[in-house]
Design a protein around this motif. Structure first.
Motif, PDB file in Angstrom:
ATOM      1  N   THR A  80      10.136  39.599  13.687  1.00  0.00           N
ATOM      2  CA  THR A  80      10.003  40.887  14.367  1.00  0.00           C
ATOM      3  C   THR A  80       9.449  41.943  13.420  1.00  0.00           C
ATOM      4  N   GLY A  81      10.048  42.076  12.249  1.00  0.00           N
ATOM      5  CA  GLY A  81       9.569  43.071  11.296  1.00  0.00           C
ATOM      6  C   GLY A  81       8.357  42.624  10.515  1.00  0.00           C
ATOM      7  N   ASP A  82       8.235  41.322  10.291  1.00  0.00           N
ATOM      8  CA  ASP A  82       7.157  40.813   9.457  1.00  0.00           C
ATOM      9  C   ASP A  82       5.852  40.686  10.231  1.00  0.00           C
ATOM     10  N   THR A 134      12.396  43.915  26.995  1.00  0.00           N
ATOM     11  CA  THR A 134      13.465  42.919  27.093  1.00  0.00           C
ATOM     12  C   THR A 134      13.039  41.733  26.242  1.00  0.00           C
ATOM     13  N   ALA A 135      13.967  41.207  25.439  1.00  0.00           N
ATOM     14  CA  ALA A 135      13.578  40.271  24.381  1.00  0.00           C
ATOM     15  C   ALA A 135      14.530  39.096  24.254  1.00  0.00           C
ATOM     16  N   LYS A 136      14.014  38.044  23.603  1.00  0.00           N
ATOM     17  CA  LYS A 136      14.804  36.862  23.232  1.00  0.00           C
ATOM     18  C   LYS A 136      14.376  36.424  21.838  1.00  0.00           C
ATOM     19  N   THR A 137      15.353  36.163  20.981  1.00  0.00           N
ATOM     20  CA  THR A 137      15.073  35.642  19.645  1.00  0.00           C
ATOM     21  C   THR A 137      15.755  34.285  19.473  1.00  0.00           C
ATOM     22  N   GLU A 138      15.302  33.537  18.461  1.00  0.00           N
ATOM     23  CA  GLU A 138      15.888  32.232  18.200  1.00  0.00           C
ATOM     24  C   GLU A 138      15.851  31.931  16.710  1.00  0.00           C
ATOM     25  N   ILE A 139      16.903  31.280  16.231  1.00  0.00           N
ATOM     26  CA  ILE A 139      16.960  30.743  14.869  1.00  0.00           C
ATOM     27  C   ILE A 139      17.006  29.225  15.010  1.00  0.00           C
ATOM     28  N   PHE A 140      15.988  28.543  14.545  1.00  0.00           N
ATOM     29  CA  PHE A 140      15.896  27.094  14.732  1.00  0.00           C
ATOM     30  C   PHE A 140      16.639  26.322  13.647  1.00  0.00           C
ATOM     31  N   VAL A 141      16.524  26.771  12.408  1.00  0.00           N
ATOM     32  CA  VAL A 141      17.248  26.146  11.303  1.00  0.00           C
ATOM     33  C   VAL A 141      18.379  27.100  10.924  1.00  0.00           C
ATOM     34  N   LYS A 142      19.606  26.692  11.174  1.00  0.00           N
ATOM     35  CA  LYS A 142      20.748  27.602  11.085  1.00  0.00           C
ATOM     36  C   LYS A 142      21.210  27.860   9.651  1.00  0.00           C
ATOM     37  N   VAL A 200      21.351  31.258   8.062  1.00  0.00           N
ATOM     38  CA  VAL A 200      20.111  32.003   8.262  1.00  0.00           C
ATOM     39  C   VAL A 200      20.367  33.027   9.364  1.00  0.00           C
ATOM     40  N   THR A 201      20.107  34.293   9.083  1.00  0.00           N
ATOM     41  CA  THR A 201      20.417  35.348  10.052  1.00  0.00           C
ATOM     42  C   THR A 201      19.197  36.153  10.464  1.00  0.00           C
ATOM     43  N   ILE A 202      18.011  35.741  10.013  1.00  0.00           N
ATOM     44  CA  ILE A 202      16.792  36.393  10.497  1.00  0.00           C
ATOM     45  C   ILE A 202      16.292  35.643  11.725  1.00  0.00           C
ATOM     46  N   ASP A 203      15.435  36.292  12.515  1.00  0.00           N
ATOM     47  CA  ASP A 203      14.862  35.669  13.698  1.00  0.00           C
ATOM     48  C   ASP A 203      13.658  34.820  13.304  1.00  0.00           C
ATOM     49  N   ASP A 204      13.743  33.514  13.588  1.00  0.00           N
ATOM     50  CA  ASP A 204      12.619  32.609  13.361  1.00  0.00           C
ATOM     51  C   ASP A 204      11.524  32.813  14.402  1.00  0.00           C
ATOM     52  N   ALA A 205      11.928  33.174  15.608  1.00  0.00           N
ATOM     53  CA  ALA A 205      10.989  33.379  16.706  1.00  0.00           C
ATOM     54  C   ALA A 205      11.477  34.536  17.554  1.00  0.00           C
ATOM     55  N   CYS A 206      10.526  35.242  18.145  1.00  0.00           N
ATOM     56  CA  CYS A 206      10.870  36.360  19.027  1.00  0.00           C
ATOM     57  C   CYS A 206       9.816  36.469  20.114  1.00  0.00           C
ATOM     58  N   ALA A 207      10.276  36.636  21.339  1.00  0.00           N
ATOM     59  CA  ALA A 207       9.381  36.895  22.462  1.00  0.00           C
ATOM     60  C   ALA A 207       9.941  38.070  23.237  1.00  0.00           C
ATOM     61  N   PHE A 208       9.051  38.971  23.657  1.00  0.00           N
ATOM     62  CA  PHE A 208       9.556  40.076  24.481  1.00  0.00           C
ATOM     63  C   PHE A 208       8.515  40.514  25.499  1.00  0.00           C
ATOM     64  N   ILE A 209       9.032  41.057  26.567  1.00  0.00           N
ATOM     65  CA  ILE A 209       8.224  41.663  27.623  1.00  0.00           C
ATOM     66  C   ILE A 209       8.296  43.165  27.449  1.00  0.00           C
ATOM     67  N   ALA A 210       7.164  43.834  27.627  1.00  0.00           N
ATOM     68  CA  ALA A 210       7.122  45.286  27.479  1.00  0.00           C
ATOM     69  C   ALA A 210       6.466  45.918  28.697  1.00  0.00           C
ATOM     70  N   THR A 222       3.163  41.205  27.118  1.00  0.00           N
ATOM     71  CA  THR A 222       3.961  40.109  26.589  1.00  0.00           C
ATOM     72  C   THR A 222       3.635  39.940  25.114  1.00  0.00           C
ATOM     73  N   PHE A 223       4.681  39.659  24.312  1.00  0.00           N
ATOM     74  CA  PHE A 223       4.536  39.492  22.871  1.00  0.00           C
ATOM     75  C   PHE A 223       5.299  38.233  22.467  1.00  0.00           C
ATOM     76  N   HIS A 224       4.675  37.432  21.630  1.00  0.00           N
ATOM     77  CA  HIS A 224       5.332  36.216  21.152  1.00  0.00           C
ATOM     78  C   HIS A 224       5.016  36.017  19.685  1.00  0.00           C
ATOM     79  N   SER A 225       6.039  35.680  18.896  1.00  0.00           N
ATOM     80  CA  SER A 225       5.822  35.418  17.477  1.00  0.00           C
ATOM     81  C   SER A 225       6.804  34.369  16.985  1.00  0.00           C
ATOM     82  N   THR A 226       6.324  33.477  16.141  1.00  0.00           N
ATOM     83  CA  THR A 226       7.164  32.442  15.555  1.00  0.00           C
ATOM     84  C   THR A 226       6.554  31.976  14.244  1.00  0.00           C
ATOM     85  N   ARG A 227       7.403  31.431  13.380  1.00  0.00           N
ATOM     86  CA  ARG A 227       6.918  30.764  12.179  1.00  0.00           C
ATOM     87  C   ARG A 227       7.032  29.239  12.332  1.00  0.00           C
TER      88      ARG A 227
END
Length: 382
Positions: free
Chosen positions: A189-191, A211-219, A232-242, A251-256
């Motif tokens: 989100t910030g990066d 409205t948003a959803k985040t996910e951490i895949f590797v805990k 791990v407490t940062i968001d690995d992925a984030c998607a949101f509707i604006a 629509t916004f989507h970001s993941t590593r």
């Protein structure tokens, strides 16, 4: 030319991009100013080698000493996010100009204090959202301002990478501090989405609600500094509707974790009269769909309606007249040269530089609201 004496805090990847831009900007742009690399500060063991390579006149290991020096005009902040606030506030109080990497801060509370500090001191400042200065992106802004898109309906953005897919990638330390929430504040989100949000609001106006959803895949990951497996407490992925204030839908989507994507940063704006699409992995090209002429109101004839690819290398295109002949391209490093050129021009009577810290605070607000929505699973108003 008048000298601008630079004190850089940090010697990582972004430090290199900034140092190169300071050296190159007077070679391509006539701004009336010449950056002088006066001092660089870091705790890294390669500090002296870094200084010699880029031509810094001196080194420090305490950023406070750099801020206090009388022979420094501008403080350039290219350190992890958790250090931005203290350095910006101290630099402003010392009367120094400030350039800061994005995201501006760890949260809105810090951002507000930083903006208050630079505005109270009246010092020139910028935040390095460099993708505004990709010529093709600046051309997209020009087309939008010329009403060639018309009433906007949809803004869709994707910013994907793949470098943290492996569970063996550690967190923390000089290289992977972006995976440590205590240092980074947030993950993608910030990066990454901070860049996407800055472009979206620059091109399409303010966002009204999300409205948003985040996910951490590797805990859990090994922490470089403690040597232990830690959550791990940062968001690995984030998607949101604006929903934008102009009524358009985003629509916004970001993941590593997007296998095969290294720096896949795209946006598409669809409007009543046309559309634009950009992909950072093809940075010299802007896709433009022309449906109606904004001056005559006439619809484009059906037999030539379609997407056109504009090779953004002509001297008439933004920034390109300062570089090579048409048909040749520029690269990632030039986005920083273009940014610093505009900043230096603003000191010499040119247009006020954007984005400054107040603009970057707006991006911080959107990021914070996106993360709030992900936590609460509710729509959040801005």
């Amino acid at each position: 030319m008048k000298e601008i004496r630079v004190g850089q805090i940090g010697t990582g990847f972004m430090g290199r991009t900034h140092s190169n831009a300071y050296l190159q900007v007077p070679r391509f742009f006539q701004t009336g100013y010449k950056p002088v690399l006066k001092c660089v500060c870091s705790l890294d063991k390669t500090l002296e080698e870094y200084a010699a390579n880029w031509g810094y006149e001196s080194t420090e290991t305490d950023w406070r000493k750099v801020v206090e020096r009388d022979d420094i005009d501008l403080i350039d902040i290219v350190v992890p996010n958790n250090l931005h606030h203290d350095i910006v506030v101290a630099a402003a109080e010392a009367g120094k100009m400030v350039i800061c990497e994005k995201p501006l801060a760890m949260n809105m509370q810090q951002a507000e204090a930083m903006v208050a500090a630079v505005e109270k001191a009246g010092v020139a400042n910028m935040v390095s959202f460099n993708y505004r200065r990709v010529p093709a992106v600046t051309l997209a802004k020009q087309l939008i301002d010329e009403n060639r898109i018309g009433r906007p309906f949809h803004y869709n953005s994707v910013y994907n990478q793949d470098y943290t897919i492996s569970a063996n990638v550690p967190q923390g330390g000089a290289a992977l501090w972006r995976l440590d929430s205590k240092v980074a504040g947030s993950g993608v989100t910030g990066d990454l989405l901070a860049h996407a949000i800055d472009l979206a609001e620059w091109l399409n106006g303010p966002i009204a609600r999300v409205t948003a959803k985040t996910e951490i895949f590797v805990k859990e990951r090994l922490h470089v500094e403690t040597g232990k497996m830690e959550p791990v407490t940062i968001d690995d992925a984030c998607a949101f509707i604006a929903v934008f204030q102009n009524g358009s839908f985003g629509t916004f989507h970001s993941t590593r974790y997007a296998r095969g994507r290294k720096n896949h940063n795209t946006f598409e704006l669809n409007g009543e009269n046309g559309a634009v699409y950009f992909d950072l992995e093809v940075p010299h090209s802007l896709q433009f769909f022309r449906y109606r002429d904004p001056e005559t109101g006439e619809k484009t004839p059906d037999h030539i309606v379609g997407w056109q690819s504009i090779h953004v290398t002509n001297s008439e295109h933004p920034y390109m007249g300062h570089y090579w002949v048409p048909g040749t391209t520029i690269g990632y490093e030039h986005t920083f040269i273009n940014s610093f050129a505009d900043f230096l021009n603003s000191l010499n009577g040119g247009p006020k530089f954007q984005p400054d810290m107040r603009s970057a605070m707006r991006v911080q607000l959107v990021c914070d609201k996106v993360l709030e929505s992900a936590r609460t699973e509710k729509w959040v108003e801005l």
